[in-house]
Design a protein around this motif. Sequence first.
Motif, short mmCIF file in Angstrom:
data_model
loop_
_atom_site.label_atom_id
_atom_site.label_comp_id
_atom_site.label_asym_id
_atom_site.label_seq_id
_atom_site.Cartn_x
_atom_site.Cartn_y
_atom_site.Cartn_z
N ARG A 92 38.90 -36.03 27.13
CA ARG A 92 39.13 -34.60 26.91
C ARG A 92 40.03 -34.38 25.69
N GLN A 93 40.65 -35.46 25.19
CA GLN A 93 41.58 -35.41 24.06
C GLN A 93 42.80 -34.55 24.41
N LYS A 94 43.15 -34.57 25.68
CA LYS A 94 44.30 -33.84 26.20
C LYS A 94 45.14 -34.78 27.06
N LEU A 95 46.33 -34.31 27.46
CA LEU A 95 47.17 -35.11 28.34
C LEU A 95 46.55 -35.23 29.73
N SER A 96 45.90 -34.17 30.18
CA SER A 96 45.23 -34.21 31.48
C SER A 96 43.95 -35.03 31.39
N THR A 108 32.26 -21.79 32.05
CA THR A 108 31.92 -20.48 32.64
C THR A 108 33.14 -19.77 33.21
N THR A 109 34.29 -20.44 33.21
CA THR A 109 35.44 -19.85 33.87
C THR A 109 36.69 -19.78 33.00
N ARG A 110 36.84 -20.65 32.01
CA ARG A 110 38.09 -20.74 31.29
C ARG A 110 37.87 -20.69 29.78
N ASP A 111 37.99 -19.52 29.17
CA ASP A 111 37.88 -19.40 27.72
C ASP A 111 39.03 -20.10 27.02
N ASP A 112 40.19 -20.21 27.70
CA ASP A 112 41.34 -20.85 27.06
C ASP A 112 41.20 -22.37 27.05
N ARG A 113 40.23 -22.92 27.79
CA ARG A 113 40.00 -24.36 27.77
C ARG A 113 38.64 -24.72 27.19
N TYR A 114 38.12 -23.85 26.38
CA TYR A 114 36.87 -24.14 25.68
C TYR A 114 37.26 -24.74 24.34
N PHE A 115 37.38 -26.09 24.32
CA PHE A 115 37.96 -26.79 23.19
C PHE A 115 36.90 -27.54 22.38
N LYS A 116 37.09 -27.56 21.08
CA LYS A 116 36.31 -28.45 20.23
C LYS A 116 36.96 -29.83 20.20
N GLY A 117 36.17 -30.81 19.74
CA GLY A 117 36.69 -32.16 19.58
C GLY A 117 37.27 -32.36 18.19
N ARG A 118 37.94 -33.47 18.04
CA ARG A 118 38.66 -33.76 16.80
C ARG A 118 37.69 -34.08 15.68
#
Length: 708
Positions: A87-91, A686-696
């Motif tokens: 996910r390229q995130k801490l989570s 479908t639920t989280r616009d704030d977690r719609y992330f692009k990759g590096r």
Amino acid sequence: MLRQPGRNFGQKSLAATLLVALAGPSLADEPTLAAVTVSATRAGGVAGETPQKITIISREDIERQLAITGDQAQVLSNLLPSYSPSRQKLSNAGETFRGRNPLFLIDGVPQSTPLRDSSREGYTIDLSMVERIEIIHGASAEHGLGATGGIINFVTRGARAGAVRQHAGISFSAPTSYTSEGAGYKLDYRVEGNRDNWDYLAAASWQTRGLFYDGQGTPIGVDNTQGDIMDSKSHDLMLKLGYWFDDNQNLALTVNQFRLVGNNNYLNVPGNARAGIAAVSVKGTPQGAAPQNDALTTSLAYKHANLDDNELGIQLYSQRFRARFGGSASTSFQDPRIAPVGTLFDQSQNESEKLGAKLTLKRDGLIDNHLMLTGGFDVLQDTTRQTLLATDRAWVPETRFRNFAPFLQAELRPYKRVKLLAGVRREYAQLDVDTFQTIWSTNKANGVSVAGGKPSFAETLFNTGIVLDATDWAQLFASYAQGFGMPDVGRVLRGIKTPNQSVADFLDLKPIVTDNREVGVRIKRGPVGFEVSYFESNADLGSRLVAVGGVYQVSREKTEINGVEASAEWKVDDAHRLKVAYAKVRGRSDTDGNGAVDTDLDGANISPDRFTLGWLARWTAKLDTQVQVNHFFDRNFPKSELNFRGYSLVDASMGYQLPVGRLAVGVENVFNTDYVTYYSQSADSTTRDDRYFKGRGRTFTVGYQVNF
């Protein structure tokens, strides 16, 4: 006193060894490969001779990947095709292995927190401290709780025999269009040696990570709540001391302290998933303390290689883990008794303390050298809670998990070409939760009181397998293994809304028992190696993450997963090696409770189909290169609005031996592909616009290291 080969902890052969797997060995002239004993298997299984697929990622392979990326989840994903894309995130929520959660270990010490799954266990050690990574594919009860998808064991470096040795390294990374905000740096240092009967190793690393940019040069959205690895800093301190009583027995102490904390320099600007607009970052200071991982792992291990012809191992360990999340005025945190609804800011922290012991006794050479028996027991106490820091509330009550598990494993070699394995493990477990009050937001009525209790569980887990050397170059293997896990107990408890519930008889707290079946073939003939396996992983009472109003809840459902893993390697000549791998995973769950699976698992629960290609080349005695390709196939998820549009990523690296030290240059995402990550497309879109992330996007890394 002469140093004995055993005192190198087997590292020389391990660093030079890799059997048929995605991660390739060095291209230097290689001696005849020694057997590789895998410490993640309690009976000391030998890689390439087990009924269950095992992968060894050597130090050389780790360094090749670190030359490209500093994302530890990406390192695993690049080398394990059935492991979800990072996910390229801490989570690491949603980063599954064969469609289920793996158990992370450091030298056999559990790092995962299954009682309140914070999905942060992928970052509890810096890879500069790791000698190799051992992976058991599929469910396993080898180390108890949590390994329903497999085991990922980080084996730390150990002191080699000889005079004092030191190592120093430095690296720098930045996006293609250099910006100071995107720059990252890393320093690491290590000293090791031995004196008389003592071995010692001390190591430290420090790293700062800049802002990440996508293929269009736009700052990728920061995850202010779940945590991020970009715009963060981390350090790792490790100390190892070993004392040899004689040539056969030693006592070793390992202490590792790791901390990663966000810099809190950016704010998330949500995108629009339905319109294909990704979240971005802008300058700003989020309210509250930055997300953080803090892990202290301690192990004291005694080993005796020849105690009346037995091998004895005793390990005492502890782990203290703190996972702090970012804050918000989320509806989950509201309480009108504290502040007007909609205005109350808070942030949570997972807190876990583990104390455990492992005893393993092994005897080989029985029945005229045809039988080996391994037995012992494990003891674990895991105390977990989730607190709300700003208001000092208990979101998840303190939950104590106590476990005792004796086991016995047998390996029978009736004929030279046949190996039979069978084992049994008995899990005695108890949850202990005091009576507690849920917070106000669970039912908008001051919460509910839940009666405490001490539900107990007893499960008998079996495994069996066969390895048949059909010829000198072809091997068949098959296995059946069960894994033991718990659902996200904390998430279940904190979500209770109905009054008069009791912990003692709550169905959703029952264990997860996973049945894993696997059959495959290994071929190693001349310069060509090949391995393919088919697996099935079923749980009658599984655990599936379900998005409810943008928040994931636990649904206890029957789940069935199956898939294929295949890898091949061709040593073209002494200078060139090609590797290919393919993984296909399918999973379904019973969403209507009628006993039959009916719905495809989405990207929060299962990885995409993938094809990988790698080319290793040694052009001269000083110069070597690597090119790797990852292609993720499209996937649709019927009965949902989720769809995954696949993408391809190409990475490359070069290493050059200087007169003093070694230089490495790597490029991640060589062609600057602009893409939305797998998790964002197939789990949250479908639920989280704030977690719609692009990759590096394209990122360069330059590193230098020297041993002296």
